[in-house]
Design a protein around this motif. Structure first.
Motif, short mmCIF file in Angstrom:
data_model
loop_
_atom_site.label_atom_id
_atom_site.label_comp_id
_atom_site.label_asym_id
_atom_site.label_seq_id
_atom_site.Cartn_x
_atom_site.Cartn_y
_atom_site.Cartn_z
N MET A 144 -9.96 4.43 15.85
CA MET A 144 -8.57 4.49 16.29
C MET A 144 -8.11 5.94 16.43
N ASN A 145 -7.14 6.13 17.29
CA ASN A 145 -6.65 7.48 17.58
C ASN A 145 -6.25 8.22 16.30
N GLY A 146 -6.77 9.43 16.19
CA GLY A 146 -6.40 10.29 15.07
C GLY A 146 -7.09 10.00 13.77
N MET A 147 -8.07 9.07 13.77
CA MET A 147 -8.66 8.64 12.50
C MET A 147 -10.06 9.17 12.22
N LYS A 148 -10.76 9.64 13.21
CA LYS A 148 -12.15 10.07 12.95
C LYS A 148 -12.20 11.18 11.90
N GLU A 149 -11.35 12.18 12.03
CA GLU A 149 -11.41 13.32 11.12
C GLU A 149 -10.93 12.98 9.71
N ARG A 150 -10.21 11.87 9.56
CA ARG A 150 -9.73 11.50 8.23
C ARG A 150 -10.39 10.22 7.74
N SER A 151 -11.60 9.93 8.26
CA SER A 151 -12.32 8.72 7.85
C SER A 151 -13.77 9.04 7.53
N ALA A 152 -14.32 8.23 6.62
CA ALA A 152 -15.76 8.20 6.37
C ALA A 152 -16.21 6.76 6.60
N VAL A 153 -17.08 6.56 7.56
CA VAL A 153 -17.64 5.24 7.82
C VAL A 153 -18.91 5.10 6.99
N ILE A 154 -18.98 4.04 6.20
CA ILE A 154 -20.14 3.78 5.36
C ILE A 154 -20.85 2.53 5.89
N ASN A 155 -22.15 2.63 6.05
CA ASN A 155 -22.92 1.47 6.47
C ASN A 155 -24.32 1.57 5.88
N ALA A 156 -25.09 0.50 6.04
CA ALA A 156 -26.44 0.46 5.49
C ALA A 156 -27.25 -0.57 6.24
N ALA B 148 -3.74 2.87 9.84
CA ALA B 148 -4.04 4.17 10.45
C ALA B 148 -2.76 5.00 10.58
N ASP B 149 -1.69 4.38 11.05
CA ASP B 149 -0.41 5.09 11.17
C ASP B 149 0.07 5.61 9.82
N LEU B 150 -0.09 4.77 8.79
CA LEU B 150 0.34 5.16 7.44
C LEU B 150 -0.50 6.33 6.93
N CYS B 151 -1.79 6.29 7.15
CA CYS B 151 -2.66 7.36 6.67
C CYS B 151 -2.36 8.68 7.37
N ILE B 152 -2.05 8.62 8.66
CA ILE B 152 -1.68 9.84 9.38
C ILE B 152 -0.35 10.37 8.85
N LYS B 153 0.59 9.48 8.65
CA LYS B 153 1.91 9.86 8.15
C LYS B 153 1.83 10.49 6.76
N GLU B 154 1.01 9.91 5.89
CA GLU B 154 0.94 10.36 4.49
C GLU B 154 -0.23 11.31 4.23
N ASP B 155 -0.98 11.66 5.27
CA ASP B 155 -2.12 12.55 5.16
C ASP B 155 -3.14 12.02 4.15
N LEU B 156 -3.57 10.77 4.36
CA LEU B 156 -4.54 10.14 3.48
C LEU B 156 -5.90 10.01 4.19
N ILE C 89 0.85 -1.20 0.00
CA ILE C 89 0.00 0.00 0.00
C ILE C 89 0.88 1.25 0.00
N GLU C 90 1.89 1.26 0.85
CA GLU C 90 2.77 2.43 0.95
C GLU C 90 3.48 2.71 -0.37
N SER C 91 3.92 1.66 -1.05
CA SER C 91 4.64 1.85 -2.31
C SER C 91 3.72 2.33 -3.43
N SER C 92 2.38 2.23 -3.23
CA SER C 92 1.43 2.68 -4.24
C SER C 92 1.06 4.16 -4.07
N ILE C 93 1.51 4.76 -2.98
CA ILE C 93 1.17 6.15 -2.70
C ILE C 93 2.03 7.09 -3.55
#
Length: 276
Positions: free
Chosen positions: A220-232, A189-197, A156-160
């Motif tokens: 997870m810590n630091g993820m709410k603001e950078r996540s969209a939870v989808i459900n139905a 989560a750590d990767l997304c915070i690091k790479e601002d994804l 995943i990281e190498s695809s960024i």
């Protein structure tokens, strides 16, 4: 006449095409076992049907808030708190016409032309199509059967790239059934915070887990603001045809999603919102 290149870049949903054929065969008298659309084989539970009938009888047939009725958004926020240990206000919930529109709303609010979105494959067919319809670029990361379809963080990281905007995850997964463990979600989560994804987390199969507990990356810590939870409600409550789903995001993103929906559908079918 030249048509939109975004629409020309996608094909109709293969899932729905196969499902259409299966229904045609069943109507002609064939004994068909469907492995097409993800649809429970039992009817919508009676209390849900009765609630919709009650809403109709009470005249609840007018427009609603584009984001959904207050009662339903409050109930969804309570569910997320009690079952998923996530705190969302009703204003951060947008009720959509199924999980499918909820995903599209988020993508439309996020993407500019050329933005890349990572998809973990095998994946549901509509992810790639929706990204293309929004002018984005799908980037496929393969998850192999040898690792139980859990992707490698390194891949995943190498695809960024500098154009990567988001990553789409689906756990429990369609079509593999894979459930992403806490260790993988923590690394992601750590990767997304690091790479601002940003993460779009499709959790529509949340309740169809029999030997593990569900965990949302947004908790997870630091993820709410950078996540969209989808459900139905489609899978859990056999409400596939009712078309009621939702997104849970930051207040800022929820406002933009609601704006999009106000111009596309006004609101979800009113009486269906009173049913779940």
């Amino acid at each position: 006449m030249v048509l939109s290149r975004f629409v020309s870049s996608v094909t109709p949903s293969a899932t729905l095409e196969f499902n259409k054929k299966a229904l045609e065969l069943a109507r002609s008298g064939e004994d068909v076992v469907k492995f097409t659309a993800g649809e429970p084989d039992f009817p919508t539970p009676r209390p849900i049907v009765d609630a919709a009938i009650k809403a109709l009888n009470e005249g609840k047939t007018k427009y609603t808030n584009a984001a959904g009725i207050d009662e339903l958004r409050k109930a969804i926020a309570l569910k997320l708190q009690k079952e998923n240990n996530m705190t969302y206000s009703p204003e951060e919930i947008v009720v959509a016409n199924g999980g499918k529109q909820a995903i599209y709303n988020v993508l439309k609010a996020l993407l500019n032309v050329g933005d890349e979105v990572i998809i973990i494959s095998p994946a549901w067919v509509s992810y790639e199509a929706q990204i293309l319809l929004c002018g984005g670029v799908p980037v496929i990361v393969q998850a192999d059967v040898e690792r139980d379809f859990i992707p490698e963080i390194g891949e995943i990281e190498s695809s960024i790239t500098d154009k990567t905007k988001a990553i789409m995850i689906n756990s429990p997964n369609n079509p593999t059934g894979a459930i992403y463990p806490e260790s993988f979600l923590g690394e992601l989560a750590d990767l997304c915070i690091k790479e601002d994804l940003f993460v779009i987390s499709d959790e529509v199969y949340e309740k169809l887990v029999f030997d593990a507990s569900h965990l949302s990356i947004a908790s997870m810590n630091g993820m709410k603001e950078r996540s969209a939870v989808i459900n139905a409600f489609s899978k859990t409550y056999a409400m596939t045809g009712w078309r009621v789903g939702y997104s849970a995001t930051s207040t800022k993103l929820a406002r933009e999603i609601s704006k999009i929906q106000s111009h596309l559908t006004s609101n979800v079918n009113t009486m269906a919102q009173y049913a779940p």
